[in-house]
Design a protein around this motif. Structure first.
Motif, PDB file in Angstrom:
ATOM      1  N   ILE A   1       0.094  -0.713 -14.502  1.00 44.07           N
ATOM      2  CA  ILE A   1       0.617  -1.195 -13.223  1.00 44.07           C
ATOM      3  C   ILE A   1       2.143  -1.249 -13.229  1.00 44.07           C
TER       4      ILE A   1
ATOM      5  N   LEU B   1       4.450   0.604 -10.623  1.00 46.25           N
ATOM      6  CA  LEU B   1       4.427   0.033  -9.272  1.00 46.25           C
ATOM      7  C   LEU B   1       5.196  -1.291  -9.229  1.00 46.25           C
TER       8      LEU B   1
ATOM      9  N   THR C   1      -0.978 -10.449  -0.364  1.00 49.64           N
ATOM     10  CA  THR C   1       0.290 -10.396  -1.081  1.00 49.64           C
ATOM     11  C   THR C   1       0.697 -11.817  -1.424  1.00 49.64           C
TER      12      THR C   1
ATOM     13  N   ALA D   1       0.825  -1.209   0.000  1.00 50.34           N
ATOM     14  CA  ALA D   1       0.000   0.000   0.000  1.00 50.34           C
ATOM     15  C   ALA D   1       0.861   1.262   0.000  1.00 50.34           C
TER      16      ALA D   1
ATOM     17  N   GLN E   1      -6.126  -7.087  -1.014  1.00 48.65           N
ATOM     18  CA  GLN E   1      -5.245  -6.812   0.119  1.00 48.65           C
ATOM     19  C   GLN E   1      -4.450  -8.038   0.560  1.00 48.65           C
TER      20      GLN E   1
ATOM     21  N   VAL F   1       0.819  -7.013  -7.612  1.00 53.68           N
ATOM     22  CA  VAL F   1       0.257  -5.689  -7.303  1.00 53.68           C
ATOM     23  C   VAL F   1      -1.247  -5.674  -7.534  1.00 53.68           C
ATOM     24  N   VAL F   2      -1.694  -6.241  -8.650  1.00 51.41           N
ATOM     25  CA  VAL F   2      -3.135  -6.274  -8.954  1.00 51.41           C
ATOM     26  C   VAL F   2      -3.886  -7.089  -7.906  1.00 51.41           C
ATOM     27  N   THR F   3      -3.347  -8.257  -7.549  1.00 51.85           N
ATOM     28  CA  THR F   3      -3.976  -9.098  -6.524  1.00 51.85           C
ATOM     29  C   THR F   3      -4.078  -8.345  -5.204  1.00 51.85           C
ATOM     30  N   PHE F   4      -3.024  -7.619  -4.856  1.00 54.25           N
ATOM     31  CA  PHE F   4      -3.033  -6.838  -3.623  1.00 54.25           C
ATOM     32  C   PHE F   4      -4.102  -5.745  -3.685  1.00 54.25           C
ATOM     33  N   GLN F   5      -4.168  -5.049  -4.804  1.00 50.94           N
ATOM     34  CA  GLN F   5      -5.143  -3.968  -4.950  1.00 50.94           C
ATOM     35  C   GLN F   5      -6.578  -4.487  -4.880  1.00 50.94           C
ATOM     36  N   LEU F   6      -6.799  -5.689  -5.381  1.00 48.43           N
ATOM     37  CA  LEU F   6      -8.150  -6.256  -5.388  1.00 48.43           C
ATOM     38  C   LEU F   6      -8.550  -6.873  -4.058  1.00 48.43           C
TER      39      LEU F   6
END
Length: 124
Positions: free
Chosen positions: A28, A31, A109, A4, A107, A100-105
């Motif tokens: 993306i 990032l 890692t 984040a 939270q 990064v996408v998985t984290f954004q969707l």
């Protein structure tokens, strides 16, 4: 460091990798390159029907997308659960885009399944 708090990489670094990526991945990419330049990632591998397993992934950082890098992964702090693989830095950056996408969707890692298939040499 949490994903984040990740800041986009500078445009010069992004420009070098741009030809390797198309479409939404390019959004993306800044990032993912920033994460790549950190040289490490801590997360948890989700296990279906079980508890997540913590991991630490580390890699050497190169400035060129085609350079081979060594990626190491250790699960649960256990040296016996360590894996190592060589891949082009652009391939790792592609996996980090997914991280990064998985984290954004959600939270969480974690690397995508394709990364684990490559790591465990189970690719088709």
């Amino acid at each position: 460091m949490s994903l984040a708090q990740l800041q986009p990489a500078n445009s010069q670094d992004v420009r070098v990798y741009m030809p390797y990526f198309q479409g939404n991945k390019r959004n993306i990419l800044p990032l993912a390159i920033s994460l790549y330049k950190k040289g490490a990632l801590e997360g948890e591998r989700k296990i279906e029907g079980g508890e997540s397993i913590p991991f630490v992934a580390t890699w050497n950082v190169s400035t060129l997308p085609a350079d081979l890098i060594r990626c190491r992964m250790q699960f649960d702090g256990n040296a016996e659960l360590s894996y190592e693989i060589m891949m082009a830095s652009s391939v790792l950056v592609d996996f980090l885009i997914d991280v990064v996408v998985t984290f954004q969707l959600g939270q969480t890692t974690d690397f995508p399944k394709g990364f684990y298939r490559k790591l465990l040499r189970k690719e088709d």
